[in-house]
Structure formats: C-alpha cells, structure tokens
Design an enzyme around this catalytic site. Structure first.
Site, PDB file in Angstrom:
ATOM      1  CG  ASP A 195      -2.208   0.739   0.929  1.00 15.41           C
ATOM      2  OD1 ASP A 195      -2.809   0.498  -0.129  1.00 15.41           O
ATOM      3  OD2 ASP A 195      -2.631   1.574   1.762  1.00 15.41           O
ATOM      4  NE  ARG A 235       4.801   0.426  -6.119  1.00 17.98           N
ATOM      5  CZ  ARG A 235       4.339   1.640  -6.413  1.00 17.98           C
ATOM      6  NH1 ARG A 235       4.900   2.360  -7.350  1.00 17.98           N
ATOM      7  NH2 ARG A 235       3.297   2.123  -5.774  1.00 17.98           N
TER       8      ARG A 235
HETATM    9  P1  ITT Z   1      -3.890  -2.191  -5.266  1.00 15.40           P
HETATM   10  O1  ITT Z   1      -4.554  -1.886  -3.961  1.00 15.40           O
HETATM   11  O2  ITT Z   1      -4.645  -3.180  -6.096  1.00 15.40           O
HETATM   12  O3  ITT Z   1      -2.449  -2.566  -5.113  1.00 15.40           O
HETATM   13  P2  ITT Z   1      -4.317   0.660  -5.703  1.00 15.40           P
HETATM   14  O4  ITT Z   1      -4.196   1.539  -6.932  1.00 15.40           O
HETATM   15  O5  ITT Z   1      -5.644   0.658  -5.004  1.00 15.40           O
HETATM   16  O6  ITT Z   1      -3.879  -0.814  -6.140  1.00 15.40           O
HETATM   17  P3  ITT Z   1      -2.986   1.863  -3.412  1.00 15.40           P
HETATM   18  O7  ITT Z   1      -4.183   1.784  -2.552  1.00 15.40           O
HETATM   19  O8  ITT Z   1      -1.650   1.549  -2.825  1.00 15.40           O
HETATM   20  O9  ITT Z   1      -3.149   0.964  -4.713  1.00 15.40           O
HETATM   21  O10 ITT Z   1      -2.905   3.225  -4.161  1.00 15.40           O
HETATM   22  C1  ITT Z   1      -2.794   4.403  -3.695  1.00 15.40           C
HETATM   23  C2  ITT Z   1      -2.882   5.415  -4.832  1.00 15.40           C
HETATM   24  O11 ITT Z   1      -1.712   6.211  -4.670  1.00 15.40           O
HETATM   25  C3  ITT Z   1      -2.812   4.876  -6.273  1.00 15.40           C
HETATM   26  O12 ITT Z   1      -4.055   4.650  -6.837  1.00 15.40           O
HETATM   27  C4  ITT Z   1      -2.083   5.996  -6.977  1.00 15.40           C
HETATM   28  O13 ITT Z   1      -2.993   6.996  -7.384  1.00 15.40           O
HETATM   29  C5  ITT Z   1      -1.187   6.540  -5.901  1.00 15.40           C
HETATM   30  N1  ITT Z   1       0.155   5.956  -6.026  1.00 15.40           N
HETATM   31  C6  ITT Z   1       0.621   4.781  -5.556  1.00 15.40           C
HETATM   32  N2  ITT Z   1       1.899   4.588  -5.900  1.00 15.40           N
HETATM   33  C7  ITT Z   1       2.260   5.676  -6.617  1.00 15.40           C
HETATM   34  C8  ITT Z   1       3.427   6.074  -7.284  1.00 15.40           C
HETATM   35  O14 ITT Z   1       4.514   5.308  -7.300  1.00 15.40           O
HETATM   36  N3  ITT Z   1       3.425   7.253  -7.911  1.00 15.40           N
HETATM   37  C9  ITT Z   1       2.344   8.038  -7.918  1.00 15.40           C
HETATM   38  N4  ITT Z   1       1.190   7.745  -7.338  1.00 15.40           N
HETATM   39  C10 ITT Z   1       1.127   6.561  -6.701  1.00 15.40           C
END
Ligand code: ITT
Length: 194
Positions: free
Chosen positions: A68, A177
C-alpha cells in the site's frame, strides 16, 4: 522461488516486474486471471497491505505480498496518505485526485511531502513488513506524462524533474516502491540461501 503480487494496479505490477532478478518469479493476479477487488479498509498503509496479502494468501494458499502506498503531504497533515487512491471520492480518477491536492495546496509555501510504500509479505505462514520512502516537494502544476497516480506533481529531492517527467528506469532507481522492494528481495533471497 515464486511469489504472488497481490495487486490489481497494473502500473505497480509493471514497476515491480522491472525490479526482479532471476532468482524470484513474481506472478501477478492478472497472470492468474484473478479479478476480485482487494479489500483495503484499514486506516494505515500497514493495515491495508496486510489485508490485501491475507486476502490472497487465504484464497490461494501461496506465498504472496501486497503493498500500500500513500503520498504524505506535510501541510495537509500527511494526507492524502492512506486515502491516496480515492482522495477526491469514490469513482474519481488520478486527475481528480491531483486537482484536489493542487487546490488544497494553493498559496501554501511548505510543499514538503513524501511517498511511502509498505509491503506486507506472507511467506510460509509468517508475516513480514518492508518500508520505503522518498522525500520531495509538490509542484504547483502537473508536469510530465510518465508513471501514474500523483507522479506528475511530485519532484523527488535532489533534482528538478517530477516522477512524471522521468523514464521508468529513473523513477525505479530512487522510488519509495523500489526501496521497499529491495529490502523484501534481499530478505527473500537470504531465506532462499539457507
Ligand atoms: P492495489 O490496492 O490493487 O495494489 P491501488 O491503486 O488501489 O492498487 P494503493 O491503494 O496503494 O493501490 O494506491 C494508492 C494510490 O496512490 C494509487 O491509486 C495511486 O494513485 C497513488 N500511487 C501509488 N503509488 C504511486 C506512485 O509510485 N506514484 C504516484 N502515485 C502513486
């Protein structure tokens, strides 16, 4: 060694795939044709990562990890944080989220923020956590079209480019990440060697 990556986010999957060496095979939910939405109702990144990993471990009984990620902005009391995916509301997209952040940050001098990734690995029934952060600042407008999510409004410390203006390789070299993944991969490989 095989690990399932419990995510439905294709961008995350592609980034992680590019970080993996030869010793570990990462299998995505897409490879398994597993389309269920993963639960993430916790109030913390750790809690959500655990929920997603447990969901898959309980269903498939195979070693897996989930992550997450949140964008934590100082001036917004660390928001969007755990609410990053749906900051502008359910059914809204990344553009809407970015728009809301930029509006809330209008006129604010302190632009400091960080991306934070928490990985939860469930291996042979044991649970492990790995964290990676990258510090930077929030821009006043979108720049670049690479990456995903909040990448076009985040400039990591030490340069002038947003993640959205970087190649995937450039982002992967320094990202939240990749730091978390590196820790997990080192751990898994050290267990493998024993
Ligand atoms: P999963 O839960 O299926 O893994 P998700 O998109 O719902 O996918 P998250 O809850 O971790 O994943 O996502 C948080 C949000 O934060 C994601 O939708 C992106 O908009 C943003 N995010 C996550 N990683 C990022 C990154 O490396 N760069 C920019 N934005 C990011």
């Amino acid at each position: 060694m095989k690990l399932i990556f419990a995510t439905q986010n294709q961008h995350k999957r592609d980034e992680v795939q590019a970080m993996i060496g030869d010793n570990i095979t990462v299998i995505s939910l897409q490879d398994l044709n597993f389309r269920d939405e993963l639960p993430e109702t916790s109030e913390s990144l750790e809690g959500n990562a655990l929920q997603k990993a447990e969901f898959i471990y309980d269903k498939l009984h195979q070693n897996c990890f989930a992550e997450d990620t949140g964008l934590e902005i100082d001036a917004l009391n660390n928001r969007p944080g755990v609410y990053s995916a749906r900051y502008a509301g359910i059914g809204k997209n990344s553009n809407d989220n970015i728009h809301l952040v930029l509006m809330q940050m209008q006129g604010i001098q302190n632009r400091k923020s960080q991306f934070r990734t928490v990985i939860c690995l469930i291996m042979d029934g044991e649970t492990y956590y790995f964290e990676g952060t990258v510090k930077g600042i929030i821009t006043s407008e979108k720049r670049g079209t690479s990456g995903f999510g909040y990448d076009p409004i985040f400039i990591p410390d030490g340069g002038n480019k947003t993640f959205g203006e970087m190649t995937n390789e450039e982002k992967n070299e320094i990202s939240h990440r990749s730091k978390a993944m590196k820790k997990m991969l080192e751990f898994v490989e050290s267990k493998n060697d024993r």
